[in-house]
Design a protein around this motif. Sequence first.
Motif, short mmCIF file in Angstrom:
data_model
loop_
_atom_site.label_atom_id
_atom_site.label_comp_id
_atom_site.label_asym_id
_atom_site.label_seq_id
_atom_site.Cartn_x
_atom_site.Cartn_y
_atom_site.Cartn_z
N LEU A 15 0.82 -1.21 0.00
CA LEU A 15 0.00 0.00 0.00
C LEU A 15 0.85 1.27 0.00
CD1 LEU A 15 -3.11 0.52 0.10
CD2 LEU A 15 -2.86 0.88 2.55
N ASP A 16 2.00 1.21 0.66
CA ASP A 16 2.88 2.38 0.73
C ASP A 16 4.05 2.28 -0.25
OD1 ASP A 16 1.40 3.62 2.81
OD2 ASP A 16 2.33 2.26 4.25
N GLY A 17 3.96 1.35 -1.18
CA GLY A 17 5.07 1.12 -2.09
C GLY A 17 4.93 1.78 -3.44
N TRP A 18 3.95 2.64 -3.60
CA TRP A 18 3.78 3.34 -4.86
C TRP A 18 3.28 4.76 -4.60
CZ3 TRP A 18 -1.28 4.90 -5.37
CH2 TRP A 18 -2.25 4.18 -4.67
N THR A 19 3.53 5.64 -5.56
CA THR A 19 3.11 7.04 -5.47
C THR A 19 2.01 7.32 -6.48
OG1 THR A 19 4.70 7.81 -7.14
CG2 THR A 19 5.48 7.67 -4.84
N VAL A 20 1.36 8.46 -6.30
CA VAL A 20 0.33 8.86 -7.27
C VAL A 20 0.96 9.07 -8.64
CG1 VAL A 20 -1.33 10.67 -7.87
CG2 VAL A 20 -1.22 9.82 -5.53
N ALA A 81 -3.37 -10.47 3.60
CA ALA A 81 -1.91 -10.55 3.50
C ALA A 81 -1.43 -10.39 2.06
CB ALA A 81 -1.42 -11.88 4.06
N GLY A 82 -2.31 -10.62 1.10
CA GLY A 82 -1.93 -10.43 -0.30
C GLY A 82 -1.76 -8.98 -0.70
N TYR A 83 -2.13 -8.06 0.19
CA TYR A 83 -2.04 -6.63 -0.09
C TYR A 83 -1.35 -5.95 1.09
CZ TYR A 83 -5.38 -7.88 -3.70
OH TYR A 83 -6.00 -8.47 -4.78
N THR A 84 -0.03 -6.01 1.07
CA THR A 84 0.78 -5.52 2.19
C THR A 84 0.40 -4.08 2.55
OG1 THR A 84 2.61 -6.94 1.54
CG2 THR A 84 3.13 -5.07 2.97
N GLY A 85 0.18 -3.86 3.84
CA GLY A 85 -0.14 -2.52 4.32
C GLY A 85 -1.61 -2.30 4.61
N LEU A 143 8.52 -6.06 5.03
CA LEU A 143 9.01 -4.76 4.59
C LEU A 143 10.41 -4.49 5.12
CD1 LEU A 143 5.74 -2.66 5.00
CD2 LEU A 143 6.86 -3.26 2.84
N ALA A 144 10.71 -5.01 6.31
CA ALA A 144 12.04 -4.83 6.90
C ALA A 144 13.06 -5.79 6.29
CB ALA A 144 11.98 -5.02 8.41
N GLY A 145 12.59 -6.69 5.43
CA GLY A 145 13.49 -7.66 4.83
C GLY A 145 13.95 -8.72 5.79
N ARG A 146 13.21 -8.92 6.85
CA ARG A 146 13.58 -9.92 7.86
C ARG A 146 12.51 -11.00 7.91
NH1 ARG A 146 17.07 -10.80 11.78
NH2 ARG A 146 16.45 -11.86 13.70
N GLY A 147 12.87 -12.18 7.48
CA GLY A 147 11.93 -13.28 7.50
C GLY A 147 11.68 -13.76 8.91
N ARG A 148 10.50 -14.30 9.13
CA ARG A 148 10.15 -14.81 10.46
C ARG A 148 11.10 -15.91 10.89
NH1 ARG A 148 6.04 -15.31 14.22
NH2 ARG A 148 5.58 -17.43 14.89
#
Length: 211
Positions: A15-20, A81-85, A143-148
């Motif tokens: 959701l926060d990975g793109w701009t207008v 979960a398919g739509y992060t954010g 988003l932090a690049g850290r897997g569980r």
Amino acid sequence: MVVDTALRLTRDHGLDGWTVRQLAHALGTWPNTIAHHVGDRDAVLDAVVQRVVALMPNPPADLGWQEWFRALLLPSRDIIAGYTGVARRLVRDGATVPAALPIMDRGIGLLADAGFGPRAPLAYAVLLNTSMLLIALDDDRKLAGRGRGEAAADLMAMAPPAGAGAGWEAMRPWLREWADDPDASRERLYRYTIESLLTGLEADRAAGAGR
């Protein structure tokens, strides 16, 4: 068309990975055209959240209240979960989109009919907020690049604390499962959390019915 494209960008980038501006480029138009037809970025995000929430099931009202929430929350994990954010926005702002209202109405109604009385909205909020928080936590890790699984591996590599007892030994098989198959571990935690909440709420319902 605008919301369809924003939904696709959210699925691919969060959701926060793109701009207008990027949305406008994907549409082959200008940002002010989007603002004219849909509104500012928050308006577009609200429309995306509305679309995602509309994908959630609204199980039939003839289910018992516990089975109804299982039928709502277990499939919704993969959808949201398919739509992060989206989960974090739902937790932050509440389910303030029209698509959430029929689900909310049915769920709270079932809780009220089951005997929760004035606590029905609270019980609903506990179930929905907790489920969305767990999804949002997985989003944050991604988003932090850290897997569980990395955290589990780190814990297993640590020396036991002084005087470690049965708790440390009991934890190790769980950590091993967590590290080896983090997706299955996440799903297991999610299901266990929902079942624990349902059990606790049933105890609260029964206690309230006796008062």
